[in-house]
Each structure stands twice: as C-alpha cells, then as structure tokens.
Design a protein around this motif. Structure first.
Motif, PDB file in Angstrom:
ATOM      1  N   ALA A 222       0.360  -5.041   5.060  1.00 21.39           N
ATOM      2  CA  ALA A 222       0.488  -3.669   5.994  1.00 21.39           C
ATOM      3  C   ALA A 222       1.462  -4.067   7.209  1.00 21.39           C
ATOM      4  CB  ALA A 222      -0.559  -3.036   6.457  1.00 21.39           C
ATOM      5  N   PRO A 223       1.074  -5.162   8.075  1.00 24.70           N
ATOM      6  CA  PRO A 223       2.237  -5.352   8.907  1.00 24.70           C
ATOM      7  C   PRO A 223       3.581  -5.835   8.380  1.00 24.70           C
ATOM      8  CG  PRO A 223      -0.061  -6.491   9.277  1.00 24.70           C
ATOM      9  CD  PRO A 223      -0.093  -6.021   7.924  1.00 24.70           C
ATOM     10  N   ILE A 224       3.530  -6.433   7.621  1.00 23.94           N
ATOM     11  CA  ILE A 224       4.803  -7.005   7.028  1.00 23.94           C
ATOM     12  C   ILE A 224       5.794  -5.759   6.519  1.00 23.94           C
ATOM     13  CG2 ILE A 224       5.986  -8.173   5.127  1.00 23.94           C
ATOM     14  CD1 ILE A 224       3.721  -9.867   5.338  1.00 23.94           C
ATOM     15  N   ALA A 225       4.992  -4.853   5.684  1.00 22.87           N
ATOM     16  CA  ALA A 225       5.791  -3.655   5.206  1.00 22.87           C
ATOM     17  C   ALA A 225       6.069  -2.595   6.448  1.00 22.87           C
ATOM     18  CB  ALA A 225       4.868  -2.858   4.400  1.00 22.87           C
ATOM     19  N   GLN A 226       5.390  -2.555   7.773  1.00 22.25           N
ATOM     20  CA  GLN A 226       5.461  -1.661   8.556  1.00 22.25           C
ATOM     21  C   GLN A 226       6.727  -2.122   9.334  1.00 22.25           C
ATOM     22  OE1 GLN A 226       2.279  -1.184  11.106  1.00 22.25           O
ATOM     23  NE2 GLN A 226       3.077   0.793  11.938  1.00 22.25           N
ATOM     24  N   ARG A 227       6.653  -3.493   9.478  1.00 22.78           N
ATOM     25  CA  ARG A 227       7.811  -4.224  10.337  1.00 22.78           C
ATOM     26  C   ARG A 227       9.243  -4.213   9.780  1.00 22.78           C
ATOM     27  NH1 ARG A 227       6.871 -10.100  13.511  1.00 22.78           N
ATOM     28  NH2 ARG A 227       5.066  -8.562  14.529  1.00 22.78           N
ATOM     29  N   TYR A 228       9.183  -4.234   8.418  1.00 24.39           N
ATOM     30  CA  TYR A 228      10.393  -4.304   7.708  1.00 24.39           C
ATOM     31  C   TYR A 228      10.590  -3.245   6.787  1.00 24.39           C
ATOM     32  CZ  TYR A 228      10.640  -9.039  10.087  1.00 24.39           C
ATOM     33  OH  TYR A 228      10.630  -9.844  11.174  1.00 24.39           O
ATOM     34  N   PRO A 229      10.649  -2.011   7.109  1.00 22.13           N
ATOM     35  CA  PRO A 229      10.696  -1.155   5.909  1.00 22.13           C
ATOM     36  C   PRO A 229      11.875  -1.161   5.332  1.00 22.13           C
ATOM     37  CG  PRO A 229      11.478  -0.330   8.121  1.00 22.13           C
ATOM     38  CD  PRO A 229      10.944  -1.627   8.520  1.00 22.13           C
ATOM     39  N   GLN A 230      12.594  -1.898   5.359  1.00 22.55           N
ATOM     40  CA  GLN A 230      13.979  -2.222   4.270  1.00 22.55           C
ATOM     41  C   GLN A 230      13.750  -3.271   3.204  1.00 22.55           C
ATOM     42  OE1 GLN A 230      13.867  -3.515   7.167  1.00 22.55           O
ATOM     43  NE2 GLN A 230      15.619  -4.645   7.704  1.00 22.55           N
ATOM     44  N   LEU A 231      12.365  -3.887   3.427  1.00 22.58           N
ATOM     45  CA  LEU A 231      12.044  -5.176   2.399  1.00 22.58           C
ATOM     46  C   LEU A 231      11.258  -4.421   1.183  1.00 22.58           C
ATOM     47  CD1 LEU A 231      11.986  -7.893   2.042  1.00 22.58           C
ATOM     48  CD2 LEU A 231       9.886  -8.065   3.426  1.00 22.58           C
ATOM     49  N   PRO A 232      11.878  -4.576  -0.025  1.00 20.55           N
ATOM     50  CA  PRO A 232      11.058  -4.183  -1.243  1.00 20.55           C
ATOM     51  C   PRO A 232       9.996  -5.095  -1.414  1.00 20.55           C
ATOM     52  CG  PRO A 232      13.371  -4.196  -1.446  1.00 20.55           C
ATOM     53  CD  PRO A 232      13.115  -5.200  -0.369  1.00 20.55           C
ATOM     54  N   LEU A 233       8.762  -4.707  -1.254  1.00 20.74           N
ATOM     55  CA  LEU A 233       7.553  -5.546  -1.620  1.00 20.74           C
ATOM     56  C   LEU A 233       6.786  -4.818  -2.990  1.00 20.74           C
ATOM     57  CD1 LEU A 233       6.032  -5.672   1.735  1.00 20.74           C
ATOM     58  CD2 LEU A 233       7.205  -7.437   0.829  1.00 20.74           C
ATOM     59  N   ILE A 234       6.678  -5.866  -3.814  1.00 20.88           N
ATOM     60  CA  ILE A 234       6.066  -5.513  -5.231  1.00 20.88           C
ATOM     61  C   ILE A 234       4.856  -6.160  -5.512  1.00 20.88           C
ATOM     62  CG2 ILE A 234       6.286  -5.313  -7.803  1.00 20.88           C
ATOM     63  CD1 ILE A 234       9.451  -5.599  -5.819  1.00 20.88           C
ATOM     64  N   VAL A 235       3.547  -5.496  -5.336  1.00 18.06           N
ATOM     65  CA  VAL A 235       2.259  -6.258  -5.268  1.00 18.06           C
ATOM     66  C   VAL A 235       2.002  -6.682  -6.673  1.00 18.06           C
ATOM     67  CG1 VAL A 235       0.055  -6.167  -4.610  1.00 18.06           C
ATOM     68  CG2 VAL A 235       1.796  -4.764  -3.256  1.00 18.06           C
TER      69      VAL A 235
ATOM     70  N   GLU B   8      -7.702  -0.990   0.006  1.00 23.73           N
ATOM     71  CA  GLU B   8      -6.638  -1.625   0.831  1.00 23.73           C
ATOM     72  C   GLU B   8      -5.273  -1.416   0.038  1.00 23.73           C
ATOM     73  OE1 GLU B   8      -7.536  -5.572   2.135  1.00 23.73           O
ATOM     74  OE2 GLU B   8      -9.545  -5.063   2.537  1.00 23.73           O
ATOM     75  N   LEU B   9      -5.396  -1.627  -1.072  1.00 25.24           N
ATOM     76  CA  LEU B   9      -3.983  -1.438  -1.785  1.00 25.24           C
ATOM     77  C   LEU B   9      -3.516  -0.040  -1.792  1.00 25.24           C
ATOM     78  CD1 LEU B   9      -1.824  -2.711  -4.015  1.00 25.24           C
ATOM     79  CD2 LEU B   9      -3.231  -1.307  -5.692  1.00 25.24           C
ATOM     80  N   LEU B  10      -4.357   0.954  -1.906  1.00 22.46           N
ATOM     81  CA  LEU B  10      -3.926   2.326  -1.914  1.00 22.46           C
ATOM     82  C   LEU B  10      -3.421   2.656  -0.647  1.00 22.46           C
ATOM     83  CD1 LEU B  10      -6.937   4.017  -4.015  1.00 22.46           C
ATOM     84  CD2 LEU B  10      -4.792   3.159  -4.885  1.00 22.46           C
ATOM     85  N   GLU B  11      -3.993   2.278   0.443  1.00 23.54           N
ATOM     86  CA  GLU B  11      -3.570   2.460   1.790  1.00 23.54           C
ATOM     87  C   GLU B  11      -2.128   2.095   2.078  1.00 23.54           C
ATOM     88  OE1 GLU B  11      -6.405   0.709   4.162  1.00 23.54           O
ATOM     89  OE2 GLU B  11      -8.067   2.231   3.804  1.00 23.54           O
ATOM     90  N   LEU B  12      -1.601   0.865   1.106  1.00 21.36           N
ATOM     91  CA  LEU B  12      -0.298   0.574   1.179  1.00 21.36           C
ATOM     92  C   LEU B  12       0.712   1.683   0.755  1.00 21.36           C
ATOM     93  CD1 LEU B  12      -0.597  -3.093   0.077  1.00 21.36           C
ATOM     94  CD2 LEU B  12      -0.270  -2.226   2.680  1.00 21.36           C
ATOM     95  N   ALA B  13       0.082   2.671   0.183  1.00 23.24           N
ATOM     96  CA  ALA B  13       1.277   3.617  -0.352  1.00 23.24           C
ATOM     97  C   ALA B  13       1.968   4.480   0.662  1.00 23.24           C
ATOM     98  CB  ALA B  13       0.389   4.655  -1.309  1.00 23.24           C
ATOM     99  N   ARG B  14       1.475   4.533   1.876  1.00 23.45           N
ATOM    100  CA  ARG B  14       2.122   5.176   3.252  1.00 23.45           C
ATOM    101  C   ARG B  14       3.443   4.529   3.223  1.00 23.45           C
ATOM    102  NH1 ARG B  14      -1.881   2.033   5.906  1.00 23.45           N
ATOM    103  NH2 ARG B  14      -1.240   0.971   7.609  1.00 23.45           N
ATOM    104  N   PHE B  15       3.512   3.329   3.044  1.00 22.00           N
ATOM    105  CA  PHE B  15       4.988   2.547   3.308  1.00 22.00           C
ATOM    106  C   PHE B  15       5.973   2.500   1.943  1.00 22.00           C
ATOM    107  CE2 PHE B  15       1.600  -0.030   5.312  1.00 22.00           C
ATOM    108  CZ  PHE B  15       1.887   0.278   6.882  1.00 22.00           C
ATOM    109  N   PRO B  16       6.967   3.341   2.082  1.00 13.34           N
ATOM    110  CA  PRO B  16       7.787   3.668   1.033  1.00 13.34           C
ATOM    111  C   PRO B  16       8.380   2.433   0.320  1.00 13.34           C
ATOM    112  CG  PRO B  16       8.359   5.237   2.630  1.00 13.34           C
ATOM    113  CD  PRO B  16       7.535   4.195   3.202  1.00 13.34           C
ATOM    114  N   ASN B  17       8.563   1.269   0.994  1.00  7.71           N
ATOM    115  CA  ASN B  17       8.942  -0.003   0.477  1.00  7.71           C
ATOM    116  C   ASN B  17       8.062  -0.664  -0.172  1.00  7.71           C
ATOM    117  OD1 ASN B  17       7.723  -0.133   3.143  1.00  7.71           O
ATOM    118  ND2 ASN B  17       8.278  -2.354   3.440  1.00  7.71           N
ATOM    119  N   VAL B  18       6.865  -0.192  -0.475  1.00  8.08           N
ATOM    120  CA  VAL B  18       5.737  -1.094  -1.284  1.00  8.08           C
ATOM    121  C   VAL B  18       5.460  -0.584  -2.417  1.00  8.08           C
ATOM    122  CG1 VAL B  18       3.256  -1.749  -1.395  1.00  8.08           C
ATOM    123  CG2 VAL B  18       4.496  -1.680   0.795  1.00  8.08           C
ATOM    124  N   HIS B  19       5.677  -1.325  -3.667  1.00 11.04           N
ATOM    125  CA  HIS B  19       5.644  -0.910  -4.933  1.00 11.04           C
ATOM    126  C   HIS B  19       4.372  -2.019  -5.577  1.00 11.04           C
ATOM    127  CE1 HIS B  19       9.700  -0.299  -3.780  1.00 11.04           C
ATOM    128  NE2 HIS B  19       9.696   0.743  -4.896  1.00 11.04           N
TER     129      HIS B  19
END
Length: 291
Positions: free
Chosen positions: A152-165, A191-202
């Motif tokens: 979550a902190p990584i996705a929030q700080r870097y919204p342009q970074l595509p993260l695929i879990v 915890e995973l489902l909460e990451l859906a609020r970040f558009p860069n998380v897949h």
C-alpha cells in the motif's frame, strides 16, 4: 464459451541445468523439479493447449542472470517475452531507465531472499529501487505472499508504477499440508482486496491449485476468486500457470487443466472478463497494446 482472441500465460519459469560457466547462487531454494524446463517443452505445451504467448521468468534458484531467457525470447519473439530479475543493488539501479530497451524484456519480477537482500518490501529500505522503477514506468511482478498490505505505501507514493501481485498474495500453505496442519491460504485476503483502491495495482490468478484443498476444478477457490474480480475488475487481473510449481504438488495438474480452470470452470466470469484475464490485461499492461 467464446475463447479470448489471444491467450497469455503471464508467468512460467524456464531454466537450463546449472553449468560451471553460469553457477547458481548458493543458499537459494531448490528447483521445483529435477529436470530443467526449457522453452521447447513450454512451446509444445502451449501449442497443444492453444496458448499464444508466455511471459517467462528466470527462477529464483538461477540468480539474477537474464541471459538465457532473453536468448529464448529473441528466438521466439512472437511467443516469448521476459519479466527479468534485477540484481537489486543501489549500484545497478541505473539499469532500470533502459531496462525495457532489452529486446523481449517487459519488466521485472520481484522475489528476493530476505536474508540476502534485506527487507526489500520496506519502502524506506528500498526506495532507491521503487523510485527508479516508477520513473521508468516498469511493470513489476511482486511476490508478497501473505504480505499484500505492505504494498500500500508503495502504490500510494508511486501511482505511475504498475504493480502486479503474484498468486493473489495468498499464503503458501504447502509446508503446512506436508506437516499435516490445517492452514487457510486466504487468511489475510482482505489486505489484498484493500489494494484495489490503487488503480496501478493488478493481481494474478496464478499457481491456483497450490492453494486449493480440492481436486480440479478447485471449487473451494471460487469465492475468493470472485471477490478478487469484484474488487479489481477483470481489466486488472491476469492468468498465469506457474507450471513448474505444480511439480511440488502430490497430484500435479496438466497444463490444459490450469488453463481450463479459468477458461471453463469459473462460471461467474463473463466472456469479456475471461478475455481480459486470459490475455487482454497482460497485453495492455505488459506489452502496452490493445488486445
């Protein structure tokens, strides 16, 4: 059911046997099967199953050398692409700016032994990497089993970074099973489902039989997979076989079953959603093309 236009296996390990000219790092985990798994064997299975492309990853036991997989990608540019392994040292972070200039290279697979590389999921410890990857816009496959919340902190700080879990960040329960212990792979799934609020998380529907306590078609996974679809939407989900990891199971499924599970057995998916998960999402996020 209509098949997707292009089917992509977004994660499978390939490797040659260890050789004195390319020794493997000491202290890493053992290979997932005794025999090396090369690209010719993979392509044969893909052809027999109707899989068009594969994203290959050097496994953790061979180290951070991408030479072999890039050679295979060069030989089969329409079928094989690479999520490589970065040495993950500040001294080599300059490589990231031109990482995708390597023919066949799509991004980086993040899976590093903590004892060797430190707490690489800690943003403060490894911000030198996350910030450089974000500047380069590099897609990252992230292995963070049972630790999704740490992204979550990584996705929030870097919204342009595509993260695929990878593997939906499910807990690896194989050792529990071998010891005869009950374990819930979905114990920290919220915890995973909460990451859906970040558009860069897949997320990836990958290595799925590993987390099931039932035989094919693994219906005990249905609820969790549907919850992931509801949270992220199919346009942020990829499928991957993680084929060689199946060798660790008591009854390893066939490659056709790994594909058929998602293509044929998940009744809650529409035809369009299957198209996203089985190829469309990977094409958009990794190849930056429309299916």
């Amino acid at each position: 059911m209509r098949d997707p236009a292009v089917i992509v296996d977004a994660g499978v390990h390939v490797w040659r046997a260890e050789h004195r000219s390319r020794p493997w790092p000491p202290g890493r985990e053992e290979p997932q099967r005794e025999e090396p798994f090369g690209v010719d064997e993979l392509l044969g299975l893909m052809d027999a199953s109707g899989v068009d492309r594969a994203v290959v990853v050097p496994p953790i036991w061979v180290g951070e050398d991408n030479t072999e997989v890039l050679e295979w990608a060069a030989q089969h540019p329409q079928r094989i692409a690479v999520m490589g392994r970065h040495p993950f040292t500040p001294e080599t972070v300059g490589q990231l700016a031109a990482w995708r200039d390597q023919p066949g290279m799509l991004g980086i697979r993040m899976s590093y032994p903590k004892a060797e590389f430190g707490d690489w999921l800690d943003l403060d410890h490894a911000d030198w990497f996350w910030s450089a990857a974000a500047r380069a816009g590099l897609p990252l496959f992230v292995l963070c089993q049972n630790q999704a919340g740490r992204l979550a902190p990584i996705a929030q700080r870097y919204p342009q970074l595509p993260l695929i879990v990878d593997h939906l960040a499910l807990r690896n329960i194989r050792l529990d099973r071998l010891a005869g212990r009950d374990a819930d792979a979905f114990e920290r799934f919220d915890e995973l489902l909460e990451l859906a609020r970040f558009p860069n998380v897949h997320v990836k529907f990958s290595s799925l039989p590993t987390y099931s306590n039932e035989p094919y078609p693994y219906h005990d996974l249905d609820l969790g997979l549907q919850r992931a679809r509801d949270a992220f939407g199919s346009e942020r989900i990829m499928w991957a076989s993680d084929l060689t990891r199946m060798s660790l199971l008591e009854n390893p499924p066939e490659y056709t079953e790994l594909l058929g599970h998602v293509r044929d057995e998940l009744s809650f998916l529409s035809s369009a959603e299957r198209g996203d998960i089985l190829g469309g999402t990977a094409l958009r996020v990794l190849w930056c093309t429309e299916p």
